[in-house]
Enzyme design. Structure first.
Site, PDB file in Angstrom:
ATOM      1  N   LYS A 124     -18.935 -28.320-116.801  1.00 23.64           N
ATOM      2  CA  LYS A 124     -18.894 -27.207-115.840  1.00 23.64           C
ATOM      3  C   LYS A 124     -17.495 -27.104-115.231  1.00 23.64           C
ATOM      4  O   LYS A 124     -16.678 -28.017-115.378  1.00 23.64           O
ATOM      5  CB  LYS A 124     -19.935 -27.415-114.740  1.00 23.64           C
ATOM      6  CG  LYS A 124     -19.717 -28.661-113.886  1.00 23.64           C
ATOM      7  CD  LYS A 124     -20.811 -28.813-112.847  1.00 23.64           C
ATOM      8  CE  LYS A 124     -20.574 -30.062-112.002  1.00 23.64           C
ATOM      9  NZ  LYS A 124     -21.576 -30.210-110.930  1.00 23.64           N
ATOM     10  N   ARG A 126     -31.039 -30.345-101.773  1.00 21.41           N
ATOM     11  CA  ARG A 126     -30.249 -29.228-102.265  1.00 21.41           C
ATOM     12  C   ARG A 126     -31.195 -28.339-103.067  1.00 21.41           C
ATOM     13  O   ARG A 126     -31.861 -27.487-102.506  1.00 21.41           O
ATOM     14  CB  ARG A 126     -29.065 -29.741-103.104  1.00 21.41           C
ATOM     15  CG  ARG A 126     -28.029 -28.682-103.437  1.00 21.41           C
ATOM     16  CD  ARG A 126     -26.764 -29.272-104.042  1.00 21.41           C
ATOM     17  NE  ARG A 126     -26.992 -29.991-105.286  1.00 21.41           N
ATOM     18  CZ  ARG A 126     -26.026 -30.522-106.028  1.00 21.41           C
ATOM     19  NH1 ARG A 126     -24.760 -30.425-105.638  1.00 21.41           N
ATOM     20  NH2 ARG A 126     -26.305 -31.158-107.137  1.00 21.41           N
ATOM     21  N   HIS A 145     -30.864 -35.702-108.769  1.00 20.91           N
ATOM     22  CA  HIS A 145     -29.455 -36.040-108.568  1.00 20.91           C
ATOM     23  C   HIS A 145     -29.334 -37.029-107.410  1.00 20.91           C
ATOM     24  O   HIS A 145     -29.917 -36.821-106.337  1.00 20.91           O
ATOM     25  CB  HIS A 145     -28.653 -34.777-108.261  1.00 20.91           C
ATOM     26  CG  HIS A 145     -27.173 -34.994-108.307  1.00 20.91           C
ATOM     27  ND1 HIS A 145     -26.489 -35.146-109.494  1.00 20.91           N
ATOM     28  CD2 HIS A 145     -26.244 -35.113-107.330  1.00 20.91           C
ATOM     29  CE1 HIS A 145     -25.208 -35.332-109.242  1.00 20.91           C
ATOM     30  NE2 HIS A 145     -25.033 -35.326-107.937  1.00 20.91           N
ATOM     31  N   ARG A 156     -25.900 -37.819-117.275  1.00 20.62           N
ATOM     32  CA  ARG A 156     -24.984 -36.684-117.175  1.00 20.62           C
ATOM     33  C   ARG A 156     -23.600 -37.189-116.757  1.00 20.62           C
ATOM     34  O   ARG A 156     -23.366 -37.495-115.591  1.00 20.62           O
ATOM     35  CB  ARG A 156     -25.516 -35.672-116.150  1.00 20.62           C
ATOM     36  CG  ARG A 156     -26.943 -35.207-116.408  1.00 20.62           C
ATOM     37  CD  ARG A 156     -27.387 -34.172-115.389  1.00 20.62           C
ATOM     38  NE  ARG A 156     -27.307 -34.632-114.025  1.00 20.62           N
ATOM     39  CZ  ARG A 156     -28.281 -35.260-113.376  1.00 20.62           C
ATOM     40  NH1 ARG A 156     -29.443 -35.513-113.976  1.00 20.62           N
ATOM     41  NH2 ARG A 156     -28.113 -35.645-112.129  1.00 20.62           N
ATOM     42  N   TYR A 193       9.109 -20.638 -96.982  1.00 16.83           N
ATOM     43  CA  TYR A 193       8.355 -19.969 -95.929  1.00 16.83           C
ATOM     44  C   TYR A 193       8.216 -20.855 -94.701  1.00 16.83           C
ATOM     45  O   TYR A 193       7.970 -22.057 -94.800  1.00 16.83           O
ATOM     46  CB  TYR A 193       6.952 -19.603 -96.431  1.00 16.83           C
ATOM     47  CG  TYR A 193       6.929 -18.484 -97.433  1.00 16.83           C
ATOM     48  CD1 TYR A 193       7.325 -17.196 -97.089  1.00 16.83           C
ATOM     49  CD2 TYR A 193       6.487 -18.709 -98.735  1.00 16.83           C
ATOM     50  CE1 TYR A 193       7.294 -16.162 -98.012  1.00 16.83           C
ATOM     51  CE2 TYR A 193       6.447 -17.684 -99.666  1.00 16.83           C
ATOM     52  CZ  TYR A 193       6.855 -16.405 -99.292  1.00 16.83           C
ATOM     53  OH  TYR A 193       6.815 -15.386-100.210  1.00 16.83           O
ATOM     54  N   CYS A 228       4.673 -22.650-102.519  1.00 17.18           N
ATOM     55  CA  CYS A 228       4.380 -21.213-102.602  1.00 17.18           C
ATOM     56  C   CYS A 228       3.250 -20.973-103.603  1.00 17.18           C
ATOM     57  O   CYS A 228       2.771 -21.888-104.270  1.00 17.18           O
ATOM     58  CB  CYS A 228       5.624 -20.460-103.030  1.00 17.18           C
ATOM     59  SG  CYS A 228       7.072 -20.761-102.002  1.00 17.18           S
ATOM     60  N   MET A 229       2.866 -19.721-103.720  1.00 13.79           N
ATOM     61  CA  MET A 229       1.815 -19.371-104.667  1.00 13.79           C
ATOM     62  C   MET A 229       2.200 -19.727-106.095  1.00 13.79           C
ATOM     63  O   MET A 229       1.371 -20.219-106.874  1.00 13.79           O
ATOM     64  CB  MET A 229       1.492 -17.875-104.579  1.00 13.79           C
ATOM     65  CG  MET A 229       0.389 -17.426-105.525  1.00 13.79           C
ATOM     66  SD  MET A 229       0.014 -15.670-105.407  1.00 13.79           S
ATOM     67  CE  MET A 229      -0.879 -15.618-103.855  1.00 13.79           C
ATOM     68  N   ASP A 230       3.463 -19.532-106.458  1.00 15.57           N
ATOM     69  CA  ASP A 230       3.880 -19.671-107.847  1.00 15.57           C
ATOM     70  C   ASP A 230       5.013 -20.666-108.061  1.00 15.57           C
ATOM     71  O   ASP A 230       5.428 -20.875-109.203  1.00 15.57           O
ATOM     72  CB  ASP A 230       4.349 -18.308-108.379  1.00 15.57           C
ATOM     73  CG  ASP A 230       3.398 -17.191-108.014  1.00 15.57           C
ATOM     74  OD1 ASP A 230       2.218 -17.289-108.398  1.00 15.57           O
ATOM     75  OD2 ASP A 230       3.820 -16.239-107.334  1.00 15.57           O
TER      76      ASP A 230
END
Length: 392
Positions: free
Chosen positions: A42, A136, A164, A223, A269, A316-318
């Site tokens: 997953k 859950r 679980h 699992r 920033y 930063c983002m990138d």
């Protein structure tokens, strides 16, 4: 400058198949039967690339997979992944046709969910989720009659039942007692169902830490998620079975720009970093949109030329900025290791998680989809790991 295979990449993830194969063998050593291993892929295989990882696991002989969502399961099927694919999470009953079409196994999360799926009048395979104490998803021991009723449904073909464990990774006395309480609850339900001569199907309650710390439980499936990728959720984790695990994933980028700043100049920033003297800095094209935690701003480090160098300024983002003042011979295009080994220097994901006040699972699963996954590590066993072990 010498051309490399990575020149066209901005930043990338490397997947080491030898490490994956090694981890599978180590984990199988704790099982009664290699076929008990259910590979949890997953969240894009915890950031490793679900399709690529699952294809390699199929080649190894693994035929049981678990995902969280219907879309994750369909993606595997559409990329020719064979075997059982269990959807661990909720899927709306209106999607029963797709569950049937792609030959998937759906988790029944409660009685109302089972009833809604049954009313669609489409044959599907299911596993029943049991709430043994995590509170859950799932049905409880107090709802045993409703569980028995689900076994009488015409269109739901029950292939298994599972629960679980919520503190199987903890070694405190209280956590061990609570885990045993959950185990007792779960197997009391199994006993009740068998008393009525109901075929419970495949039984499973252990995930990675359940296998390491409660390996004497004899279930049909285990699992295995985070451990398969050679990683612990936290550096503080302890376990009863000391197996050798190798990280499968490395995260790398490269230097795209180098320049100098003078004393008292600021970076990025918010101007959160101010130089104490003239500094040589480098820009690396990876940021929080790729999954690098902003908590590492002015705090974390990366590896360049086998040496650890600090991240300075806000991530930063990138992009992020590093201080390379103390390293000679650094050039634009040189590789930067964010997770992984470079010479004698290493930065594991557990360290990044600790510095970011979270767990390794979160760091890995947030690695961005724009990072290409590059498969390395050579050939797998020709006959597949599972067959190879069975032949011994």
């Amino acid at each position: 400058m010498k051309q490399t295979m990575y020149d066209c990449y901005r930043s990338w993830i490397e997947i080491d198949l030898k490490a994956l194969q090694h981890n599978i063998i180590e984990l199988i050593s704790l099982l009664d039967d290699p076929q008990q291993l259910m590979a949890v892929v997953k969240a894009d295989a915890y950031g490793h690339g679900a399709v690529q990882i699952s294809q390699k696991l199929n080649q190894m002989g693994i035929s049981s997979f678990a995902v969280a969502t219907l879309s994750e399961a369909i993606e595997l099927r559409e990329n020719n992944i064979t075997g059982d694919i269990l959807i661990l999470g909720y899927t709306d009953a209106k999607q029963a046709k797709l569950i049937h079409q792609y030959q998937l196994i759906q988790t029944v999360v409660d009685y109302e969910h089972a009833l809604a799926l049954e009313q669609e009048q489409i044959d599907i395979q299911v596993h029943i989720a049991v709430d043994s104490g995590m509170h859950r998803l799932g049905l409880t021991l107090a709802q045993i009659q409703k569980i028995k009723t689900i076994y009488s449904f015409q269109y739901l073909h029950i292939q298994g039942i599972f629960s679980h464990l919520c503190v199987s990774d903890e070694k405190t006395l209280a956590s061990q007692k609570y885990t045993q309480y959950q185990i007792n609850n779960f197997f009391e339900i199994i006993k009740e169902l068998k008393r009525d001569k109901l075929d419970v199907g495949k039984v499973h309650i252990q995930s990675s830490y359940g296998l390491l710390n409660y390996s004497t439980l004899h279930c049909d499936f285990v699992r295995v998620g985070i451990m398969m990728y050679g990683v612990y959720s936290s550096k503080q984790d302890q376990n009863n079975n000391k197996i050798s695990l190798n990280p499968v994933l490395s995260l790398k980028s490269k230097i795209i720009h180098i320049h100098h700043i003078q004393k008292n100049e600021t970076i990025g920033y918010g101007r959160t970093y101010q130089s104490d003297k003239k500094r040589k800095i480098a820009i690396v094209p990876i940021g929080y949109a790729d999954g690098i935690p902003r908590d590492l701003s002015n705090y974390g480090y990366v590896i360049v030329h086998s040496q650890k160098v600090p991240i300075i300024g806000r991530i930063c983002m990138d992009q992020l900025t590093i201080d390379i003042s103390d390293i000679d011979g650094v050039n634009e295009g040189d590789i930067v290791t964010i997770i992984g080994q470079d010479g004698m220097a290493n930065q594991d994901v557990e360290t990044i998680a600790e510095m970011s006040h979270t767990i390794s699972n979160e760091i890995l699963s947030q690695l961005g989809s724009r990072l290409p996954r590059i498969i390395k590590g050579g050939q797998l066993c020709k006959e597949g790991i599972i067959n190879h072990i069975n032949q011994k």
